[in-house]
Design a protein around this motif. Structure first.
Motif, PDB file in Angstrom:
ATOM      1  N   TYR B  17       0.836  -1.212   0.000  1.00 20.37           N
ATOM      2  CA  TYR B  17       0.000   0.000   0.000  1.00 20.37           C
ATOM      3  C   TYR B  17       0.868   1.259   0.000  1.00 20.37           C
ATOM      4  CZ  TYR B  17      -3.808  -3.236   1.351  1.00 20.37           C
ATOM      5  OH  TYR B  17      -4.727  -4.254   1.400  1.00 20.37           O
ATOM      6  N   ARG B  67      -4.864 -10.538  -2.089  1.00 21.83           N
ATOM      7  CA  ARG B  67      -5.786 -10.215  -3.171  1.00 21.83           C
ATOM      8  C   ARG B  67      -6.021  -8.710  -3.264  1.00 21.83           C
ATOM      9  NH1 ARG B  67     -10.107 -14.009  -4.571  1.00 21.83           N
ATOM     10  NH2 ARG B  67     -11.500 -13.025  -6.068  1.00 21.83           N
ATOM     11  N   ASP B  68      -6.158  -8.087  -2.091  1.00 22.48           N
ATOM     12  CA  ASP B  68      -6.449  -6.656  -2.058  1.00 22.48           C
ATOM     13  C   ASP B  68      -5.246  -5.811  -2.481  1.00 22.48           C
ATOM     14  OD1 ASP B  68      -8.540  -4.637  -1.258  1.00 22.48           O
ATOM     15  OD2 ASP B  68      -6.873  -3.965   0.005  1.00 22.48           O
ATOM     16  N   ARG B  71      -5.473  -5.888  -6.254  1.00 22.08           N
ATOM     17  CA  ARG B  71      -6.673  -5.179  -6.746  1.00 22.08           C
ATOM     18  C   ARG B  71      -6.539  -3.673  -6.517  1.00 22.08           C
ATOM     19  NH1 ARG B  71     -11.724  -7.259  -3.830  1.00 22.08           N
ATOM     20  NH2 ARG B  71     -10.985  -5.766  -2.274  1.00 22.08           N
ATOM     21  N   SER B  72      -5.966  -3.298  -5.352  1.00 25.83           N
ATOM     22  CA  SER B  72      -5.804  -1.872  -5.059  1.00 25.83           C
ATOM     23  C   SER B  72      -4.812  -1.228  -6.028  1.00 25.83           C
ATOM     24  CB  SER B  72      -5.340  -1.679  -3.607  1.00 25.83           C
ATOM     25  OG  SER B  72      -6.347  -2.110  -2.710  1.00 25.83           O
ATOM     26  N   ARG B  74      -4.372  -2.279  -9.188  1.00 27.53           N
ATOM     27  CA  ARG B  74      -5.105  -2.153 -10.448  1.00 27.53           C
ATOM     28  C   ARG B  74      -6.085  -0.985 -10.381  1.00 27.53           C
ATOM     29  NH1 ARG B  74      -5.544  -7.774  -9.652  1.00 27.53           N
ATOM     30  NH2 ARG B  74      -7.770  -7.609  -9.250  1.00 27.53           N
ATOM     31  N   PHE B  75      -6.714  -0.810  -9.210  1.00 23.17           N
ATOM     32  CA  PHE B  75      -7.675   0.288  -9.050  1.00 23.17           C
ATOM     33  C   PHE B  75      -7.009   1.633  -9.317  1.00 23.17           C
ATOM     34  CE2 PHE B  75     -10.103   3.352  -6.419  1.00 23.17           C
ATOM     35  CZ  PHE B  75     -11.350   3.181  -6.997  1.00 23.17           C
ATOM     36  N   ARG B  77      -4.377   1.909 -11.157  1.00 25.62           N
ATOM     37  CA  ARG B  77      -3.671   1.716 -12.429  1.00 25.62           C
ATOM     38  C   ARG B  77      -2.165   1.830 -12.264  1.00 25.62           C
ATOM     39  NH1 ARG B  77      -8.876   3.945 -13.989  1.00 25.62           N
ATOM     40  NH2 ARG B  77      -9.868   2.358 -15.251  1.00 25.62           N
TER      41      ARG B  77
END
Lengths: 203, 203
Positions: B17, B67-68, B71-72, B74-75, B77
Protein backbone atom coordinates in the motif's frame (compact mmCIF):
# COMPACT_ATOMS: atom_id res chain seq x y z
CA UNK A 1 -36.10 -8.42 -14.72
CA UNK A 2 -33.03 -8.48 -12.57
CA UNK A 3 -30.87 -11.56 -12.64
CA UNK A 4 -27.91 -10.01 -10.91
CA UNK A 5 -27.01 -11.51 -7.53
CA UNK A 6 -27.48 -9.37 -4.42
CA UNK A 7 -24.53 -7.70 -2.73
CA UNK A 8 -23.72 -9.65 0.44
CA UNK A 9 -23.12 -7.32 3.39
CA UNK A 10 -21.88 -8.45 6.83
CA UNK A 11 -21.95 -6.03 9.76
CA UNK A 12 -21.79 -5.74 13.55
CA UNK A 13 -24.06 -3.21 15.27
CA UNK A 14 -21.10 -1.94 17.33
CA UNK A 15 -18.93 -1.16 14.29
CA UNK A 16 -18.88 2.53 13.25
CA UNK A 17 -17.61 1.70 9.76
CA UNK A 18 -20.48 -0.82 9.42
CA UNK A 19 -22.94 1.91 10.39
CA UNK A 20 -21.54 4.27 7.77
CA UNK A 21 -21.63 1.55 5.10
CA UNK A 22 -25.18 0.65 6.09
CA UNK A 23 -26.16 4.23 5.18
CA UNK A 24 -24.75 4.10 1.62
CA UNK A 25 -25.02 0.45 0.61
CA UNK A 26 -28.66 0.46 -0.56
CA UNK A 27 -28.24 3.49 -2.83
CA UNK A 28 -25.01 2.08 -4.23
CA UNK A 29 -26.67 -1.28 -4.92
CA UNK A 30 -29.67 0.39 -6.55
CA UNK A 31 -27.43 2.44 -8.87
CA UNK A 32 -26.19 -0.85 -10.28
CA UNK A 33 -29.43 -2.84 -10.36
CA UNK A 34 -28.59 -4.87 -7.29
CA UNK A 35 -30.21 -5.56 -3.95
CA UNK A 36 -28.47 -6.00 -0.59
CA UNK A 37 -28.46 -9.18 1.46
CA UNK A 38 -27.58 -8.25 5.05
CA UNK A 39 -25.92 -10.50 7.61
CA UNK A 40 -25.78 -9.37 11.25
CA UNK A 41 -22.73 -10.98 12.87
CA UNK A 42 -20.56 -10.54 15.95
CA UNK A 43 -17.11 -9.12 15.33
CA UNK A 44 -16.02 -10.83 18.55
CA UNK A 45 -16.54 -14.18 16.83
CA UNK A 46 -14.70 -13.27 13.62
CA UNK A 47 -11.88 -11.56 15.55
CA UNK A 48 -11.42 -14.71 17.63
CA UNK A 49 -11.39 -16.96 14.56
CA UNK A 50 -8.91 -14.71 12.77
CA UNK A 51 -6.83 -13.96 15.89
CA UNK A 52 -7.58 -10.27 15.45
CA UNK A 53 -8.68 -7.53 17.84
CA UNK A 54 -10.68 -4.32 17.51
CA UNK A 55 -8.64 -1.33 16.26
CA UNK A 56 -9.56 0.47 19.49
CA UNK A 57 -7.92 -2.35 21.48
CA UNK A 58 -4.44 -1.18 20.41
CA UNK A 59 -2.89 1.75 22.27
CA UNK A 60 -1.54 3.89 19.39
CA UNK A 61 -4.27 2.90 16.95
CA UNK A 62 -7.13 3.73 19.30
CA UNK A 63 -6.83 7.51 19.22
CA UNK A 64 -6.50 7.58 15.45
CA UNK A 65 -9.42 5.19 15.01
CA UNK A 66 -11.79 7.27 17.11
CA UNK A 67 -10.82 10.31 15.02
CA UNK A 68 -11.18 8.39 11.78
CA UNK A 69 -14.64 7.01 12.67
CA UNK A 70 -15.98 10.57 12.99
CA UNK A 71 -14.08 11.90 9.96
CA UNK A 72 -15.18 8.98 7.77
CA UNK A 73 -18.80 9.66 8.77
CA UNK A 74 -18.42 13.35 7.87
CA UNK A 75 -16.76 12.36 4.58
CA UNK A 76 -19.87 10.36 3.66
CA UNK A 77 -22.11 13.07 5.15
CA UNK A 78 -23.60 10.61 7.61
CA UNK A 79 -24.66 11.94 11.05
CA UNK A 80 -22.42 10.53 13.77
CA UNK A 81 -22.13 11.17 17.50
CA UNK A 82 -19.46 9.01 19.20
CA UNK A 83 -21.29 6.82 21.73
CA UNK A 84 -20.09 7.30 25.30
CA UNK A 85 -20.13 3.54 25.91
CA UNK A 86 -18.14 1.85 23.11
CA UNK A 87 -17.74 -0.84 21.97
CA UNK A 88 -20.82 -2.68 23.22
CA UNK A 89 -22.15 -6.25 23.12
CA UNK A 90 -24.57 -6.57 20.22
CA UNK A 91 -25.83 -10.15 20.32
CA UNK A 92 -29.37 -9.18 21.34
CA UNK A 93 -29.71 -6.59 18.58
CA UNK A 94 -28.32 -9.15 16.10
CA UNK A 95 -30.76 -11.83 17.27
CA UNK A 96 -33.65 -9.39 16.73
CA UNK A 97 -32.27 -8.87 13.21
CA UNK A 98 -32.36 -12.61 12.42
CA UNK A 99 -35.79 -13.06 14.03
CA UNK A 100 -37.18 -10.29 11.81
CA UNK A 101 -35.25 -11.56 8.80
CA UNK A 102 -36.58 -15.11 8.99
CA UNK A 103 -40.10 -14.23 10.12
CA UNK A 104 -40.72 -10.94 8.30
CA UNK A 105 -38.22 -10.93 5.44
CA UNK A 106 -35.02 -9.07 4.54
CA UNK A 107 -36.67 -5.64 4.29
CA UNK A 108 -38.08 -5.83 7.85
CA UNK A 109 -34.60 -6.82 9.04
CA UNK A 110 -33.00 -3.99 7.03
CA UNK A 111 -35.37 -1.45 8.64
CA UNK A 112 -34.31 -2.70 12.07
CA UNK A 113 -30.64 -2.51 11.08
CA UNK A 114 -31.05 1.15 10.11
CA UNK A 115 -32.99 1.93 13.25
CA UNK A 116 -30.56 0.21 15.64
CA UNK A 117 -27.42 1.63 13.97
CA UNK A 118 -28.82 5.17 13.99
CA UNK A 119 -29.97 4.88 17.61
CA UNK A 120 -26.50 3.79 18.74
CA UNK A 121 -24.39 6.07 16.57
CA UNK A 122 -26.44 9.27 16.66
CA UNK A 123 -28.14 9.09 20.08
CA UNK A 124 -25.92 6.76 22.09
CA UNK A 125 -28.74 4.28 22.74
CA UNK A 126 -26.90 1.38 24.39
CA UNK A 127 -28.08 -1.68 22.48
CA UNK A 128 -26.50 -3.97 25.07
CA UNK A 129 -28.96 -2.84 27.78
CA UNK A 130 -32.20 -4.85 27.61
CA UNK A 131 -34.36 -1.96 28.82
CA UNK A 132 -32.94 0.45 26.23
CA UNK A 133 -33.11 -2.19 23.50
CA UNK A 134 -36.73 -3.02 24.31
CA UNK A 135 -37.68 0.65 24.20
CA UNK A 136 -35.95 1.00 20.84
CA UNK A 137 -37.84 -2.02 19.51
CA UNK A 138 -41.17 -0.41 20.52
CA UNK A 139 -40.07 2.92 19.02
CA UNK A 140 -39.13 1.08 15.82
CA UNK A 141 -42.64 -0.32 15.46
CA UNK A 142 -41.85 -3.84 16.67
CA UNK A 143 -43.65 -5.92 19.28
CA UNK A 144 -41.16 -5.27 22.08
CA UNK A 145 -42.21 -8.26 24.20
CA UNK A 146 -41.89 -10.59 21.22
CA UNK A 147 -38.48 -9.06 20.43
CA UNK A 148 -37.29 -9.66 23.99
CA UNK A 149 -38.58 -13.22 23.86
CA UNK A 150 -36.73 -13.71 20.58
CA UNK A 151 -33.35 -12.54 21.87
CA UNK A 152 -33.70 -14.92 24.83
CA UNK A 153 -34.82 -17.82 22.64
CA UNK A 154 -32.23 -20.56 21.88
CA UNK A 155 -33.65 -20.66 18.35
CA UNK A 156 -32.41 -17.13 17.56
CA UNK A 157 -29.24 -17.56 19.59
CA UNK A 158 -28.44 -20.51 17.34
CA UNK A 159 -29.44 -18.57 14.25
CA UNK A 160 -26.87 -15.89 15.09
CA UNK A 161 -24.25 -18.51 15.90
CA UNK A 162 -24.84 -20.10 12.50
CA UNK A 163 -24.53 -16.71 10.82
CA UNK A 164 -21.18 -16.14 12.53
CA UNK A 165 -19.94 -19.59 11.56
CA UNK A 166 -21.06 -19.20 7.96
CA UNK A 167 -19.34 -15.82 7.76
CA UNK A 168 -16.08 -17.17 9.14
CA UNK A 169 -16.25 -20.19 6.83
CA UNK A 170 -16.76 -17.77 3.92
CA UNK A 171 -13.61 -15.81 4.77
CA UNK A 172 -15.21 -12.89 6.63
CA UNK A 173 -12.74 -11.62 9.26
CA UNK A 174 -14.05 -8.11 9.94
CA UNK A 175 -16.88 -5.72 9.25
CA UNK A 176 -18.22 -4.18 7.17
CA UNK A 177 -17.49 -6.96 4.71
CA UNK A 178 -18.99 -7.27 1.24
CA UNK A 179 -19.13 -9.92 -1.43
CA UNK A 180 -20.06 -9.20 -5.05
CA UNK A 181 -20.31 -12.26 -7.30
CA UNK A 182 -17.71 -13.98 -5.11
CA UNK A 183 -15.31 -11.03 -4.86
CA UNK A 184 -14.61 -9.99 -1.24
CA UNK A 185 -14.29 -6.36 -0.14
CA UNK A 186 -13.44 -5.47 3.45
CA UNK A 187 -14.09 -2.04 4.93
CA UNK A 188 -16.19 1.06 4.50
CA UNK A 189 -13.20 2.47 2.58
CA UNK A 190 -13.56 -0.12 -0.19
CA UNK A 191 -16.66 1.76 -1.43
CA UNK A 192 -14.85 3.19 -4.51
CA UNK A 193 -13.55 -0.25 -5.53
CA UNK A 194 -16.94 -1.82 -4.91
CA UNK A 195 -18.61 0.82 -7.04
CA UNK A 196 -16.18 0.41 -9.95
CA UNK A 197 -16.54 -3.38 -9.75
CA UNK A 198 -20.33 -3.06 -9.97
CA UNK A 199 -20.20 -0.51 -12.76
CA UNK A 200 -17.51 -1.98 -15.00
CA UNK A 201 -17.11 -5.58 -13.84
CA UNK A 202 -13.90 -7.15 -12.56
CA UNK A 203 -10.78 -5.03 -12.88
CA UNK B 1 5.10 31.63 -3.63
CA UNK B 2 3.97 28.58 -1.75
CA UNK B 3 3.51 28.89 1.96
CA UNK B 4 1.56 25.70 2.40
CA UNK B 5 3.27 23.03 4.49
CA UNK B 6 4.39 19.85 2.75
CA UNK B 7 2.41 16.64 3.06
CA UNK B 8 4.25 14.31 5.44
CA UNK B 9 4.43 10.77 4.08
CA UNK B 10 5.76 7.77 6.02
CA UNK B 11 6.38 4.47 4.24
CA UNK B 12 8.12 1.10 4.45
CA UNK B 13 9.71 -0.33 1.29
CA UNK B 14 8.07 -3.71 1.97
CA UNK B 15 4.53 -2.29 2.16
CA UNK B 16 2.45 -2.73 -1.03
CA UNK B 17 0.00 0.00 0.00
CA UNK B 18 2.99 2.32 0.57
CA UNK B 19 4.23 1.54 -2.93
CA UNK B 20 0.84 2.36 -4.45
CA UNK B 21 0.62 5.61 -2.46
CA UNK B 22 4.16 6.52 -3.47
CA UNK B 23 2.96 6.44 -7.09
CA UNK B 24 0.07 8.92 -6.59
CA UNK B 25 1.22 11.16 -3.75
CA UNK B 26 3.32 13.61 -5.80
CA UNK B 27 0.59 14.30 -8.36
CA UNK B 28 -1.99 14.68 -5.60
CA UNK B 29 0.25 17.10 -3.71
CA UNK B 30 0.94 19.11 -6.87
CA UNK B 31 -2.79 19.45 -7.63
CA UNK B 32 -3.11 21.29 -4.34
CA UNK B 33 0.07 23.35 -4.39
CA UNK B 34 1.90 21.14 -1.92
CA UNK B 35 5.14 19.22 -1.87
CA UNK B 36 5.80 15.85 -0.24
CA UNK B 37 8.15 15.21 2.66
CA UNK B 38 9.00 11.51 2.67
CA UNK B 39 10.03 9.45 5.70
CA UNK B 40 11.37 5.92 5.18
CA UNK B 41 10.61 3.90 8.30
CA UNK B 42 10.45 0.27 9.39
CA UNK B 43 6.96 -1.11 9.96
CA UNK B 44 8.51 -3.66 12.30
CA UNK B 45 9.37 -0.83 14.68
CA UNK B 46 5.92 0.81 14.56
CA UNK B 47 4.15 -2.55 14.81
CA UNK B 48 6.17 -3.39 17.90
CA UNK B 49 5.44 -0.03 19.51
CA UNK B 50 1.72 -0.30 18.74
CA UNK B 51 1.51 -4.04 19.54
CA UNK B 52 0.36 -4.67 15.97
CA UNK B 53 1.32 -7.20 13.31
CA UNK B 54 1.34 -7.23 9.53
CA UNK B 55 -2.04 -8.06 7.93
CA UNK B 56 -0.41 -11.04 6.26
CA UNK B 57 0.57 -12.41 9.69
CA UNK B 58 -3.08 -13.32 10.43
CA UNK B 59 -4.42 -16.56 8.94
CA UNK B 60 -7.82 -15.42 7.57
CA UNK B 61 -6.67 -11.91 6.73
CA UNK B 62 -3.64 -13.02 4.75
CA UNK B 63 -5.43 -14.40 1.70
CA UNK B 64 -7.68 -11.37 1.45
CA UNK B 65 -4.76 -8.97 1.89
CA UNK B 66 -2.73 -10.53 -0.92
CA UNK B 67 -5.79 -10.21 -3.17
CA UNK B 68 -6.45 -6.66 -2.06
CA UNK B 69 -2.84 -5.52 -2.64
CA UNK B 70 -3.11 -6.50 -6.31
CA UNK B 71 -6.67 -5.18 -6.75
CA UNK B 72 -5.80 -1.87 -5.06
CA UNK B 73 -2.86 -1.48 -7.45
CA UNK B 74 -5.11 -2.15 -10.45
CA UNK B 75 -7.67 0.29 -9.05
CA UNK B 76 -5.02 3.03 -9.11
CA UNK B 77 -3.67 1.72 -12.43
CA UNK B 78 -0.26 1.11 -10.90
CA UNK B 79 1.80 -1.83 -12.24
CA UNK B 80 2.12 -4.56 -9.60
CA UNK B 81 3.60 -8.04 -9.60
CA UNK B 82 3.38 -9.80 -6.22
CA UNK B 83 6.97 -10.42 -5.09
CA UNK B 84 7.76 -14.08 -4.50
CA UNK B 85 9.62 -13.26 -1.30
CA UNK B 86 7.36 -11.11 0.88
CA UNK B 87 7.54 -9.36 3.28
CA UNK B 88 11.25 -8.54 3.33
CA UNK B 89 13.65 -6.68 5.63
CA UNK B 90 14.06 -3.13 4.34
CA UNK B 91 16.49 -1.45 6.70
CA UNK B 92 19.29 -1.21 4.12
CA UNK B 93 17.04 0.37 1.49
CA UNK B 94 15.73 2.78 4.13
CA UNK B 95 19.26 3.72 5.22
CA UNK B 96 20.15 4.49 1.59
CA UNK B 97 17.06 6.72 1.54
CA UNK B 98 18.22 8.74 4.56
CA UNK B 99 21.80 8.93 3.30
CA UNK B 100 20.55 10.39 0.01
CA UNK B 101 18.05 12.61 1.81
CA UNK B 102 20.58 14.21 4.12
CA UNK B 103 23.45 14.36 1.63
CA UNK B 104 21.62 15.00 -1.64
CA UNK B 105 18.25 16.41 -0.62
CA UNK B 106 14.64 15.22 -0.60
CA UNK B 107 14.35 14.91 -4.40
CA UNK B 108 17.34 12.54 -4.62
CA UNK B 109 15.78 10.47 -1.84
CA UNK B 110 12.38 10.52 -3.57
CA UNK B 111 13.96 9.24 -6.80
CA UNK B 112 15.48 6.36 -4.86
CA UNK B 113 12.14 5.63 -3.17
CA UNK B 114 10.44 5.34 -6.57
CA UNK B 115 13.24 3.20 -7.95
CA UNK B 116 13.37 0.79 -4.99
CA UNK B 117 9.58 0.44 -4.69
CA UNK B 118 9.20 -0.27 -8.42
CA UNK B 119 12.07 -2.75 -8.43
CA UNK B 120 10.53 -4.74 -5.57
CA UNK B 121 6.88 -4.54 -6.59
CA UNK B 122 7.14 -4.92 -10.36
CA UNK B 123 10.30 -7.05 -10.77
CA UNK B 124 10.64 -8.82 -7.44
CA UNK B 125 14.09 -7.38 -6.77
CA UNK B 126 14.77 -8.49 -3.20
CA UNK B 127 15.88 -5.32 -1.41
CA UNK B 128 17.00 -7.34 1.61
CA UNK B 129 19.80 -9.03 -0.37
CA UNK B 130 22.94 -6.88 -0.39
CA UNK B 131 24.02 -8.05 -3.87
CA UNK B 132 20.64 -7.28 -5.40
CA UNK B 133 20.39 -3.98 -3.54
CA UNK B 134 23.84 -2.91 -4.66
CA UNK B 135 23.03 -3.74 -8.28
CA UNK B 136 19.82 -1.71 -7.97
CA UNK B 137 21.77 1.24 -6.57
CA UNK B 138 24.09 1.17 -9.57
CA UNK B 139 21.16 0.84 -11.97
CA UNK B 140 19.52 3.81 -10.22
CA UNK B 141 22.53 6.01 -10.93
CA UNK B 142 24.00 5.90 -7.42
CA UNK B 143 27.56 5.17 -6.37
CA UNK B 144 26.91 1.56 -5.33
CA UNK B 145 30.01 1.25 -3.14
CA UNK B 146 29.16 4.45 -1.30
CA UNK B 147 25.57 3.20 -0.87
CA UNK B 148 26.79 -0.07 0.62
CA UNK B 149 29.15 1.80 2.92
CA UNK B 150 26.22 3.98 3.99
CA UNK B 151 23.88 1.13 4.91
CA UNK B 152 26.67 -0.40 7.02
CA UNK B 153 27.55 2.93 8.67
CA UNK B 154 26.32 3.49 12.26
CA UNK B 155 25.56 7.08 11.25
CA UNK B 156 22.78 6.00 8.85
CA UNK B 157 21.68 3.16 11.09
CA UNK B 158 21.11 5.77 13.77
CA UNK B 159 19.43 8.11 11.32
CA UNK B 160 16.86 5.41 10.48
CA UNK B 161 16.38 4.59 14.15
CA UNK B 162 15.70 8.27 14.85
CA UNK B 163 13.19 8.37 11.98
CA UNK B 164 11.36 5.37 13.45
CA UNK B 165 11.33 6.89 16.91
CA UNK B 166 10.11 10.25 15.64
CA UNK B 167 7.35 8.53 13.67
CA UNK B 168 6.18 6.53 16.67
CA UNK B 169 6.32 9.61 18.91
CA UNK B 170 4.17 11.41 16.31
CA UNK B 171 1.48 8.72 16.42
CA UNK B 172 2.47 6.79 13.29
CA UNK B 173 1.49 3.13 13.77
CA UNK B 174 1.41 1.86 10.19
CA UNK B 175 2.20 2.75 6.59
CA UNK B 176 1.48 4.49 4.40
CA UNK B 177 0.77 7.25 6.89
CA UNK B 178 0.19 10.90 6.00
CA UNK B 179 -0.04 14.14 7.91
CA UNK B 180 -1.54 17.32 6.46
CA UNK B 181 -1.32 20.38 8.69
CA UNK B 182 -1.39 18.10 11.73
CA UNK B 183 -4.27 15.88 10.53
CA UNK B 184 -3.29 12.17 10.39
CA UNK B 185 -4.41 9.84 7.59
CA UNK B 186 -3.53 6.15 7.64
CA UNK B 187 -3.65 3.97 4.54
CA UNK B 188 -3.58 4.09 0.77
CA UNK B 189 -7.38 4.00 0.96
CA UNK B 190 -7.53 7.39 2.69
CA UNK B 191 -6.63 9.04 -0.64
CA UNK B 192 -10.17 10.40 -1.21
CA UNK B 193 -10.30 11.94 2.28
CA UNK B 194 -6.80 13.36 1.88
CA UNK B 195 -7.74 14.91 -1.44
CA UNK B 196 -10.93 16.52 -0.10
CA UNK B 197 -9.00 17.83 2.94
CA UNK B 198 -6.42 19.43 0.64
CA UNK B 199 -9.04 20.85 -1.72
CA UNK B 200 -11.63 22.16 0.73
CA UNK B 201 -9.86 22.26 4.08
CA UNK B 202 -10.93 20.46 7.24
CA UNK B 203 -14.29 18.69 7.07
Amino acid sequence: MNLRAPIQFWFDFSSPYSYIANEWIDALAARHGRTVQRHAILLGATFQAAELKSPVAYPLKREYSLRDFARSARFERVPYVPPEVFPIATQNAARVFWWLHDDGGPEAAARWARSAFRAFFTRGVNLSEPVALKALCAESGLDADAAEAAWNDPLWKNRLRSANEAAIAGGVFGAPFFMVDGEPFWGNDRKPQLERWLADGPF
